[in-house]
Design a protein around this motif. Sequence first.
Motif, short mmCIF file in Angstrom:
data_model
loop_
_atom_site.label_atom_id
_atom_site.label_comp_id
_atom_site.label_asym_id
_atom_site.label_seq_id
_atom_site.Cartn_x
_atom_site.Cartn_y
_atom_site.Cartn_z
N GLU B 96 80.45 -51.92 -15.99
CA GLU B 96 79.03 -51.75 -15.69
C GLU B 96 78.37 -53.11 -15.51
OE1 GLU B 96 75.12 -49.39 -17.44
OE2 GLU B 96 77.07 -49.25 -18.43
N GLY B 97 78.71 -54.05 -16.38
CA GLY B 97 78.03 -55.34 -16.31
C GLY B 97 78.93 -56.53 -16.56
N GLY B 98 80.24 -56.33 -16.66
CA GLY B 98 81.12 -57.46 -16.92
C GLY B 98 81.83 -57.33 -18.25
N VAL B 99 82.33 -58.45 -18.74
CA VAL B 99 83.21 -58.39 -19.91
C VAL B 99 82.52 -57.80 -21.12
CG1 VAL B 99 84.71 -60.26 -19.18
CG2 VAL B 99 82.64 -60.80 -20.47
N TYR B 100 81.22 -57.99 -21.25
CA TYR B 100 80.52 -57.58 -22.47
C TYR B 100 80.23 -56.09 -22.50
CZ TYR B 100 80.36 -62.54 -22.37
OH TYR B 100 80.74 -63.85 -22.25
N ASP B 101 80.48 -55.42 -21.38
CA ASP B 101 80.39 -53.97 -21.34
C ASP B 101 81.76 -53.32 -21.35
OD1 ASP B 101 77.69 -54.45 -19.13
OD2 ASP B 101 77.54 -53.67 -21.17
N GLY B 102 82.80 -54.12 -21.39
CA GLY B 102 84.15 -53.58 -21.39
C GLY B 102 84.60 -53.19 -19.99
N TYR B 103 85.88 -53.37 -19.74
CA TYR B 103 86.46 -52.94 -18.48
C TYR B 103 87.11 -51.57 -18.68
CZ TYR B 103 86.57 -57.88 -16.82
OH TYR B 103 86.28 -59.16 -16.44
N THR B 104 87.02 -50.72 -17.68
CA THR B 104 87.76 -49.46 -17.66
C THR B 104 88.81 -49.56 -16.57
OG1 THR B 104 85.83 -48.19 -18.40
CG2 THR B 104 87.66 -46.97 -17.41
N PHE B 105 90.05 -49.41 -16.94
CA PHE B 105 91.16 -49.54 -16.00
C PHE B 105 91.59 -48.18 -15.47
CE2 PHE B 105 92.80 -53.93 -16.13
CZ PHE B 105 92.00 -54.45 -17.14
N GLY B 106 92.08 -48.20 -14.23
CA GLY B 106 92.73 -47.03 -13.68
C GLY B 106 94.16 -46.93 -14.18
N SER B 107 94.85 -45.91 -13.71
CA SER B 107 96.22 -45.67 -14.15
C SER B 107 97.24 -46.52 -13.40
CB SER B 107 96.57 -44.19 -13.98
OG SER B 107 95.71 -43.40 -14.78
N GLY B 108 96.79 -47.19 -12.36
CA GLY B 108 97.66 -48.11 -11.65
C GLY B 108 98.41 -47.48 -10.50
N THR B 109 98.86 -48.35 -9.59
CA THR B 109 99.75 -47.97 -8.50
C THR B 109 101.03 -48.77 -8.66
OG1 THR B 109 97.98 -47.48 -6.92
CG2 THR B 109 100.15 -48.03 -6.01
N ARG B 110 102.13 -48.04 -8.79
CA ARG B 110 103.43 -48.74 -8.89
C ARG B 110 103.97 -48.94 -7.48
NH1 ARG B 110 107.01 -50.00 -12.67
NH2 ARG B 110 105.83 -48.86 -14.26
N LEU B 111 104.05 -50.19 -7.06
CA LEU B 111 104.51 -50.52 -5.71
C LEU B 111 105.94 -51.04 -5.78
CD1 LEU B 111 104.06 -51.08 -2.67
CD2 LEU B 111 103.21 -53.34 -3.33
N THR B 112 106.79 -50.46 -4.96
CA THR B 112 108.16 -50.94 -4.82
C THR B 112 108.39 -51.28 -3.36
OG1 THR B 112 108.90 -49.50 -6.62
CG2 THR B 112 110.60 -50.42 -5.18
N VAL B 113 108.77 -52.52 -3.12
CA VAL B 113 109.07 -52.96 -1.75
C VAL B 113 110.57 -53.21 -1.68
CG1 VAL B 113 108.57 -54.62 0.06
CG2 VAL B 113 106.80 -54.04 -1.62
N VAL B 114 111.21 -52.47 -0.78
CA VAL B 114 112.68 -52.58 -0.69
C VAL B 114 113.10 -53.29 0.60
CG1 VAL B 114 113.02 -50.54 -2.09
CG2 VAL B 114 112.87 -50.30 0.40
#
Lengths: 113, 114
Positions: B96-114
């Motif tokens: 919402e406002g930076g580090v002092y409001d905390g970050y909310t992370f997503g579940s991520g994208t696992r990328l594999t490049v072959v």
Amino acid sequence: DAKTTQPNSMESNEEEPVHLPCNHSTISGTDYIHWYRQLPSQGPEYVIHGLTSNVNNRMASLAIAEDRKSSTLILHRATLRDAAVYYCILTSISNFGNEKLTFGTGTRLTIIP
Amino acid sequence: DAGVIQSPRHEVTEMGQEVTLRCKPISGHNSLFWYRQTMMRGLELLIYFNNNVPIDDSGMPEDRFSAKMPNASFSTLKIQPSEPRDSAVYFCASSEGGVYDGYTFGSGTRLTVV
């Protein structure tokens, strides 16, 4: 931002308190202390943060030494779900508007049933 | 709130192909961050936006990486051309406002490049 030092790993028994230490001997007066944790296969999760006084929330407590050169994250009653990597991070308010979380290697906490 | 939504969850692509990762931040959050996580380098901040404007892209590894935030509800991270060393989990976070409001992370994208 100042550097933090954490043990690589810790173990604790289920349903017992856990004290996770973090050393930050070069901390400055404007540095905030943040704790995040990362459960397996998930993104990091905010736990708690503080500046000088001890802080409590529903997840944990943060105890900050009087000289602020160290802090301890306290999980009051560990459950298996608390097994995660715990990160202690400093940010400086002197970088206002450009603060960012820089993750180190953290402490891998294992909970023993 | 559904939290930070990332897509796709998994992506497997061949070297040289273009890859686009997507992120929808939490409504009302003004800051958005892209991180990359590998075993060797841990969690690295690639770029972050404040009010849709890129503030710090010093973590973007090469010109092959680009990120955009065309509006407050959508951001993309593009890799063109992709290389095997780009294989990692890519996380998007919002605040919402930076580090002092905390970050909310997503579940991520696992990328594999072959």
